[in-house]
Write a protein that holds these residues in place. Sequence first.
Motif, PDB file in Angstrom:
ATOM      1  N   LEU A 252       0.788  -1.179   0.045  1.00 48.11           N
ATOM      2  CA  LEU A 252      -0.132   0.053  -0.115  1.00 48.11           C
ATOM      3  C   LEU A 252       0.862   1.276   0.086  1.00 48.11           C
ATOM      4  O   LEU A 252       0.482   2.247  -0.653  1.00 48.11           O
ATOM      5  N   GLN A 253       2.240   1.330   0.894  1.00 48.35           N
ATOM      6  CA  GLN A 253       2.756   2.435   0.768  1.00 48.35           C
ATOM      7  C   GLN A 253       3.413   2.596  -0.468  1.00 48.35           C
ATOM      8  O   GLN A 253       3.596   3.894  -1.056  1.00 48.35           O
ATOM      9  N   SER A 254       4.053   1.585  -1.106  1.00 51.88           N
ATOM     10  CA  SER A 254       4.634   1.881  -2.636  1.00 51.88           C
ATOM     11  C   SER A 254       3.693   2.195  -3.570  1.00 51.88           C
ATOM     12  O   SER A 254       3.788   3.027  -4.422  1.00 51.88           O
ATOM     13  N   ALA A 255       2.252   1.804  -3.438  1.00 51.20           N
ATOM     14  CA  ALA A 255       1.279   2.176  -4.405  1.00 51.20           C
ATOM     15  C   ALA A 255       0.795   3.683  -4.325  1.00 51.20           C
ATOM     16  O   ALA A 255       0.729   4.145  -5.266  1.00 51.20           O
ATOM     17  N   ALA A 256       0.907   3.970  -3.157  1.00 50.02           N
ATOM     18  CA  ALA A 256       0.598   5.220  -2.545  1.00 50.02           C
ATOM     19  C   ALA A 256       1.734   6.420  -3.263  1.00 50.02           C
ATOM     20  O   ALA A 256       1.287   7.372  -3.874  1.00 50.02           O
ATOM     21  N   LEU A 257       3.106   5.791  -3.091  1.00 56.34           N
ATOM     22  CA  LEU A 257       4.033   6.787  -3.699  1.00 56.34           C
ATOM     23  C   LEU A 257       4.051   6.980  -5.122  1.00 56.34           C
ATOM     24  O   LEU A 257       4.220   7.914  -5.654  1.00 56.34           O
ATOM     25  N   LEU A 258       3.664   5.633  -5.931  1.00 59.42           N
ATOM     26  CA  LEU A 258       3.677   5.587  -7.146  1.00 59.42           C
ATOM     27  C   LEU A 258       2.575   6.435  -7.684  1.00 59.42           C
ATOM     28  O   LEU A 258       2.817   7.153  -8.859  1.00 59.42           O
ATOM     29  N   THR A 259       1.438   6.355  -6.972  1.00 59.12           N
ATOM     30  CA  THR A 259       0.245   7.070  -7.558  1.00 59.12           C
ATOM     31  C   THR A 259       0.512   8.637  -7.439  1.00 59.12           C
ATOM     32  O   THR A 259       0.042   9.421  -8.160  1.00 59.12           O
ATOM     33  N   ALA A 260       1.358   9.010  -6.327  1.00 55.19           N
ATOM     34  CA  ALA A 260       1.781  10.334  -6.183  1.00 55.19           C
ATOM     35  C   ALA A 260       2.463  10.936  -7.136  1.00 55.19           C
ATOM     36  O   ALA A 260       2.534  12.096  -7.836  1.00 55.19           O
ATOM     37  N   THR A 261       3.477   9.843  -8.027  1.00 63.49           N
ATOM     38  CA  THR A 261       4.060  10.526  -9.176  1.00 63.49           C
ATOM     39  C   THR A 261       3.116  10.763 -10.210  1.00 63.49           C
ATOM     40  O   THR A 261       3.448  11.409 -11.333  1.00 63.49           O
ATOM     41  N   TYR A 262       2.072  10.504 -10.172  1.00 63.16           N
ATOM     42  CA  TYR A 262       0.943  10.826 -11.322  1.00 63.16           C
ATOM     43  C   TYR A 262       0.183  12.018 -11.070  1.00 63.16           C
ATOM     44  O   TYR A 262      -0.036  12.876 -11.764  1.00 63.16           O
ATOM     45  N   ILE A 263      -0.331  12.106  -9.672  1.00 67.79           N
ATOM     46  CA  ILE A 263      -0.862  13.267  -9.072  1.00 67.79           C
ATOM     47  C   ILE A 263      -0.119  14.415  -9.175  1.00 67.79           C
ATOM     48  O   ILE A 263      -0.780  15.467  -9.436  1.00 67.79           O
TER      49      ILE A 263
END
Length: 446
Positions: A252-263
């Motif tokens: 979940l932590q990694s998914a959140a950080l990866l999503t932030a690179t889109y946001i």
Amino acid sequence: MSETNDGRNRVLWLSTVAFTLMFAVWLMFGILGKPISEEFGLSEVQLSWIVAAAALNGSLWRLPAGMVTDRIGGRKVMTFLLVATAVPAFLVSRADSYTMLLVLAFLVGFAGNAFSSGIAWNSAWQPREHQGFALGLFGAGNVGASVTKFIGPPLIAGTAGATYFGVIDGGWRLVPVVYAVLLLVMAALIWFGTPSQDRAPGTGQSLRQQVQPLRSMRVWRFSLYYVAVFGAYVALAAWLPTYYMDNFDVSLQSAALLTATYIFPASLLRPFGGHLSDRFGARRIMYWTFGGMLLVTGILMMPNGHIVISHPDGTQSEHLAYSIGLVPFAILVFLLGCAMGVGKAAVFKHIPEYFPDNVGAVGGLVGMLGGLGGFFLPPLFAYTKAWSGFPSSTFFVLFLLTLVCAVWMHWTVVHMLHQESPELARRLESPHDDRQSPGLAPAPTA
């Protein structure tokens, strides 16, 4: 003049911070969704409806919120929105069933309506020559979608199983409580920190005058553009954490950080998109935006796999094997975010240019319909995946949406230019904006 500049800057910066917080609250279920699903045993489709419910209510009231802002000023409307969102945000922490979560997600979605209020408020305060940048800066509050991505996972992991003040549970339930407190603090800052003598350009207008521009087909076309660059952004920002976890087996932590690179690019490039629109014209920027989105989604929509050919002798062979790894996928999604960030500013650059006295109504409708895209798209992502079996069908949906927008925009521009000013068919902007061509007749606007 100095007092005017000071008031203008306070409105811009405080409204931007408030919108950033409201956007974080609006999209908090993108991160909370996974632990909520585990606790309540929800399916992917059920979770998609929680996300969609928040997106729906964050869109429904954008038109009236913009119109009321034009009439009474953004200070009052923004303060009301902050306080009204704090109550259901706190109650999310007390939810004990899927139905209750669905209702509260819908009510929390009220936060999304801050956008049209802020756009109308800043348009009233900012000079025309700087509106593209100012509205882009305010719109960069979209970066709030990444706030929960950063604070959510460590807060959830670090407080799981704890209880505070005897009534507040830790884990995912602590996040909405923190947001409720911040919303009330922000409401006080808006009320006491912005000029009490607010600007309300629609004060003397009747309701009929306010809604008159909504009859223009141009307004509805701008709305569809905004579905592609904003509605899709909202939907994907909420959908990507689960997509990363399910398809790339990350935490979940990694998914959140990866999503932030889109946001981040989809939000922080909005002021830059406004600057480009001020300089080169919004229509030209929209061409660049749709072209980039078509290229990226065209690659991302390709499913992993290969073609199997059965030969007459009974043997089989595999051809054209295709797969996309985590790093290339994240880079492409980052580029998609860049295109959306620039495009969101370009869409709203059109509005004060074409409808200077009706920014609240027009911006509200465009924002409302664009936000509704964030309501329809998550369930559509889930159902197309269930129907096709391909997770990449998410990007096929986005590709088709972008294609429709690009074709409609190009057809309109070419049709109008050829019909009314064939000698200007190669131009994208009105010649009255070009000081090098004072002798040319004005080109039709699209």
